[in-house]
Design an enzyme around this catalytic site. Structure first.
Site, mmCIF file in Angstrom:
data_model
loop_
_atom_site.group_PDB
_atom_site.id
_atom_site.type_symbol
_atom_site.label_atom_id
_atom_site.label_comp_id
_atom_site.label_asym_id
_atom_site.label_seq_id
_atom_site.Cartn_x
_atom_site.Cartn_y
_atom_site.Cartn_z
ATOM 1 N N TYR A 12 0.568 -1.348 -0.046
ATOM 2 C CA TYR A 12 0.258 -0.017 -0.091
ATOM 3 C C TYR A 12 0.814 1.107 -0.042
ATOM 4 C CZ TYR A 12 -3.336 4.071 2.080
ATOM 5 O OH TYR A 12 -3.875 4.725 1.598
ATOM 6 N N ASP B 280 -11.399 9.232 10.010
ATOM 7 C CA ASP B 280 -12.999 8.512 9.731
ATOM 8 C C ASP B 280 -13.734 8.676 9.176
ATOM 9 O OD1 ASP B 280 -14.300 7.381 11.614
ATOM 10 O OD2 ASP B 280 -14.856 9.190 13.350
ATOM 11 N N PRO C 11 -15.946 5.178 6.842
ATOM 12 C CA PRO C 11 -16.505 3.844 6.674
ATOM 13 C C PRO C 11 -15.678 3.065 6.645
ATOM 14 C CG PRO C 11 -18.369 5.056 5.420
ATOM 15 C CD PRO C 11 -17.008 5.580 6.362
ATOM 16 N N SER C 12 -14.704 2.969 6.237
ATOM 17 C CA SER C 12 -13.077 2.121 5.827
ATOM 18 C C SER C 12 -12.499 1.763 7.078
ATOM 19 C CB SER C 12 -12.688 2.594 4.600
ATOM 20 O OG SER C 12 -11.189 1.701 4.136
ATOM 21 N N ARG D 179 -12.127 -1.666 9.046
ATOM 22 C CA ARG D 179 -10.691 -1.648 10.318
ATOM 23 C C ARG D 179 -10.133 -2.223 11.667
ATOM 24 N NH1 ARG D 179 -6.410 1.948 7.535
ATOM 25 N NH2 ARG D 179 -4.478 1.130 9.188
#
Length: 121
Positions: A23, A57, A59-60, A64
């Site tokens: 990443y 902050d 939803p992804s 996690r």
């Protein structure tokens, strides 16, 4: 002005986050690509910049966090590593996008704008 291309990178491109090296490398490549495009397109009036957000902050991020055995502690840990003591908000990243898309940023090109609450300092 002819246009503005805005790429999304990450602080992972400039600050190594362990366990996500692919990443990090991909996001570093986005910065390099953005700079190359800025150079290639500048004479045509097209600007190309990158944004490197820190921990936001979203939803992804919540997905996690939820993957940890103790999501409540995981959220505290993500927040604790932030020098400003809080997670970023999507609107704070959107503000930079709007600025880069506007005529107010006409002289900005080939840059990576780090918006991370100080995590890379």
């Amino acid at each position: 002005q002819a246009g503005s291309v805005i790429c999304m990178s990450s602080t992972g491109a400039v600050e190594e986050f362990m366990g996500v090296q692919p990443y990090n490398a991909l996001k570093a490549a986005v910065i390099n690509y953005s700079a190359a495009q800025a150079q290639a397109l500048a004479a045509d009036g097209i600007r190309c910049n990158c944004i490197g957000p820190g921990t936001v902050d979203t939803p992804s991020l919540q997905g996690r966090i939820n993957a940890f055995a103790d999501p409540v502690q995981a959220r505290k840990d993500f927040t604790a590593r932030q020098p400003m003591g809080r997670l970023g908000q999507a609107g704070e990243i959107a503000s930079i996008v709007l600025w880069l898309a506007s005529d107010d940023s006409q002289f900005a090109t080939g840059q990576n704008f780090i918006v991370d609450g100080g995590i890379t300092i």
